[in-house]
Design a protein around this motif. Structure first.
Motif, PDB file in Angstrom:
ATOM      1  N   TYR A 217     -17.072  34.193  15.508  1.00 40.08           N
ATOM      2  CA  TYR A 217     -16.216  33.355  14.661  1.00 40.08           C
ATOM      3  C   TYR A 217     -15.959  32.012  15.344  1.00 40.08           C
ATOM      4  CZ  TYR A 217     -12.694  32.120  11.224  1.00 40.08           C
ATOM      5  OH  TYR A 217     -12.002  31.494  10.211  1.00 40.08           O
ATOM      6  N   ILE A 218     -15.682  32.049  16.645  1.00 35.98           N
ATOM      7  CA  ILE A 218     -15.418  30.810  17.380  1.00 35.98           C
ATOM      8  C   ILE A 218     -16.632  29.886  17.311  1.00 35.98           C
ATOM      9  CG2 ILE A 218     -15.000  29.855  19.686  1.00 35.98           C
ATOM     10  CD1 ILE A 218     -13.441  32.498  20.272  1.00 35.98           C
ATOM     11  N   GLY A 222     -17.932  25.827  15.114  1.00 39.22           N
ATOM     12  CA  GLY A 222     -18.520  24.648  15.753  1.00 39.22           C
ATOM     13  C   GLY A 222     -18.100  24.438  17.198  1.00 39.22           C
ATOM     14  N   ILE A 223     -17.495  25.472  17.793  1.00 39.17           N
ATOM     15  CA  ILE A 223     -17.046  25.358  19.179  1.00 39.17           C
ATOM     16  C   ILE A 223     -18.118  25.947  20.103  1.00 39.17           C
ATOM     17  CG2 ILE A 223     -15.302  26.108  20.855  1.00 39.17           C
ATOM     18  CD1 ILE A 223     -13.325  26.259  18.487  1.00 39.17           C
ATOM     19  N   ARG A 224     -18.535  25.169  21.076  1.00 50.22           N
ATOM     20  CA  ARG A 224     -19.503  25.658  22.055  1.00 50.22           C
ATOM     21  C   ARG A 224     -18.785  26.525  23.082  1.00 50.22           C
ATOM     22  NH1 ARG A 224     -21.443  20.381  24.466  1.00 50.22           N
ATOM     23  NH2 ARG A 224     -22.753  21.730  25.787  1.00 50.22           N
ATOM     24  N   VAL A 225     -19.404  27.616  23.458  1.00 47.47           N
ATOM     25  CA  VAL A 225     -18.760  28.557  24.382  1.00 47.47           C
ATOM     26  C   VAL A 225     -19.703  28.924  25.520  1.00 47.47           C
ATOM     27  CG1 VAL A 225     -17.303  29.550  22.562  1.00 47.47           C
ATOM     28  CG2 VAL A 225     -19.517  30.615  23.112  1.00 47.47           C
ATOM     29  N   GLU A 226     -19.099  29.324  26.636  1.00 45.59           N
ATOM     30  CA  GLU A 226     -19.855  29.850  27.780  1.00 45.59           C
ATOM     31  C   GLU A 226     -19.107  31.073  28.304  1.00 45.59           C
ATOM     32  OE1 GLU A 226     -21.280  28.703  32.335  1.00 45.59           O
ATOM     33  OE2 GLU A 226     -20.231  27.213  31.096  1.00 45.59           O
ATOM     34  N   GLU A 227     -19.804  32.194  28.325  1.00 44.32           N
ATOM     35  CA  GLU A 227     -19.206  33.428  28.829  1.00 44.32           C
ATOM     36  C   GLU A 227     -19.354  33.469  30.348  1.00 44.32           C
ATOM     37  OE1 GLU A 227     -19.961  37.437  26.906  1.00 44.32           O
ATOM     38  OE2 GLU A 227     -21.051  37.653  28.818  1.00 44.32           O
ATOM     39  N   LEU A 228     -18.213  33.433  31.048  1.00 47.98           N
ATOM     40  CA  LEU A 228     -18.246  33.497  32.503  1.00 47.98           C
ATOM     41  C   LEU A 228     -18.289  34.936  33.010  1.00 47.98           C
ATOM     42  CD1 LEU A 228     -15.625  30.734  33.438  1.00 47.98           C
ATOM     43  CD2 LEU A 228     -18.114  30.511  33.295  1.00 47.98           C
TER      44      LEU A 228
END
Length: 369
Positions: A217-218, A222-228
């Motif tokens: 959903y995030i 249109g939000i870019r994400v990075e899973e740490l």
């Protein structure tokens, strides 16, 4: 004269013996009901005026008593049963073999319906086979058979709970809206949300859905994400604290958002963050959970947790017990309930997003108002 006196004394002695024997017989009458040879039908008639004789015995197992959310659900079950059913409550201690044995024991004790919060959702058909062999109605609650309750080979089995995907979507929406409203949360200014994820129990449908759909959903917003980092915290506050402490040592200030599959783990995360100096002197980390348990609501009120998702324990507990009572009495399983069954034979209790703006909604659901 001596003869007359003798007759009088004899008469008085006989009368005293007669009265004394009569008194002992009268005192002994109430113990007559304890005759071990009394038939069960006679005992039932003797209890005819006792309301407890008309209450069905409902067997319940909870996957583990010390789970935050299930504690509230269990309390709701007890309240719903009061005056209406006798509950036989069991703690399965997060062990499916233990739960299977508990079901066998309850069936042998003559319960009229079963309400089961599964340890392993995949064990639903096994439990259903036991209920089917005894012709006992069965309601699963909170943990759903992954293939759908309608795929279980028993006509007297139903499910009470939520739609797992919905909780992930709502959590994702809550995070996306807050992220857009707070550009300062992007500490390194790279336009990417660096996040860590605390997952629930591996294989649990809710854990799988919340993990997947919250992030989807995030990204769809249109939000870019990075899973740490992403690991299971098993729904547990202590494990949540341990994981967050480890990640803070490894990732430090690179973490910009914490997503938790439930509030229990979020409580542990908050403790780890506090120990690292967060939530004081302007140092903040957004944390979101699911369940809206009262402890999490307090943290939201204090502007510590960002928000959560209401997973209504009172209705899950109440509805599952009322369905069990109805089915045990041979009534329509939804008699008197303002809910309906979907195509999978499930009653769906809706989720709700919770932030500081609507805390009253969650408090009402938990009976806090």
């Amino acid at each position: 004269m001596k003869k007359i006196m003798g007759l009088l004394l004899t008469t008085l002695l006989v009368m005293s013996l007669f009265v004394g024997c009569g008194s002992k017989e009268k005192d002994a009458e109430p113990t007559g009901g304890n005759d071990s040879n009394q038939s069960s039908s006679e005992k039932d008639q003797g209890n005819k005026g006792d309301n407890s004789a008309d209450k069905p015995k409902v067997g319940v197992t909870i996957y583990k008593f010390d789970d935050n959310f299930m504690t509230y659900t269990r309390n709701a079950m007890t309240s719903a049963a009061e005056g209406n059913a006798e509950l036989v409550m069991n703690d399965s201690q997060n062990n499916q073999s233990v739960q299977n044995d508990q079901v066998d024991v309850m069936i042998n004790k003559g319960v009229k319906a079963l309400v089961i919060n599964l340890v392993d959702p995949g064990a639903a058909p096994t439990i259903a086979d036991k209920a089917k062999a005894a012709d006992i109605p069965l309601i699963f609650v909170n943990k759903e058979y992954p293939e759908g309750t309608d795929k279980i080979d028993y006509d007297k089995v139903w499910y009470v709970g939520t739609q797992s995907k919905e909780s992930g979507d709502i959590q994702g929406k809550l995070v996306a809206e807050a992220w857009k409203a707070h550009p300062e949360w992007d500490r390194n200014g790279d336009g990417v949300m660096q996040y860590v994820m605390l997952m629930g129990e591996p294989g649990h449908p809710d854990a799988e859905a919340r993990t997947k759909y919250s992030v989807e959903y995030i990204k769809d917003e249109g939000i870019r994400v990075e899973e740490l980092e992403k690991q299971t915290g098993m729904w547990d506050a202590t494990k949540g604290k341990e994981l967050m402490t480890t990640w803070l040592g490894k990732e430090g200030d690179k973490i910009e958002m914490v997503l938790c599959n439930n509030d229990g783990m979020a409580l542990g995360v908050v403790e780890a963050l506090k120990a690292d100096g967060y939530f004081s002197d302007g140092k903040y980390m957004p944390v979101v959970g699911v369940d809206a348990i009262p402890e999490a609501l307090d943290l939201i009120q204090q502007d510590i947790m960002l928000g959560t998702v209401l997973n209504d324990p009172l209705n899950q507990g109440r509805v599952s017990i009322e369905m069990a009572i109805n089915s045990a009495a041979g009534k329509d399983v939804l008699d008197g309930l303002d809910f309906s069954l979907d195509e999978t034979k499930a009653v769906r209790i809706p989720y709700q997003p919770i932030t500081k703006d609507n805390l009253d909604l969650a408090k009402k659901a938990y009976g806090m108002e």
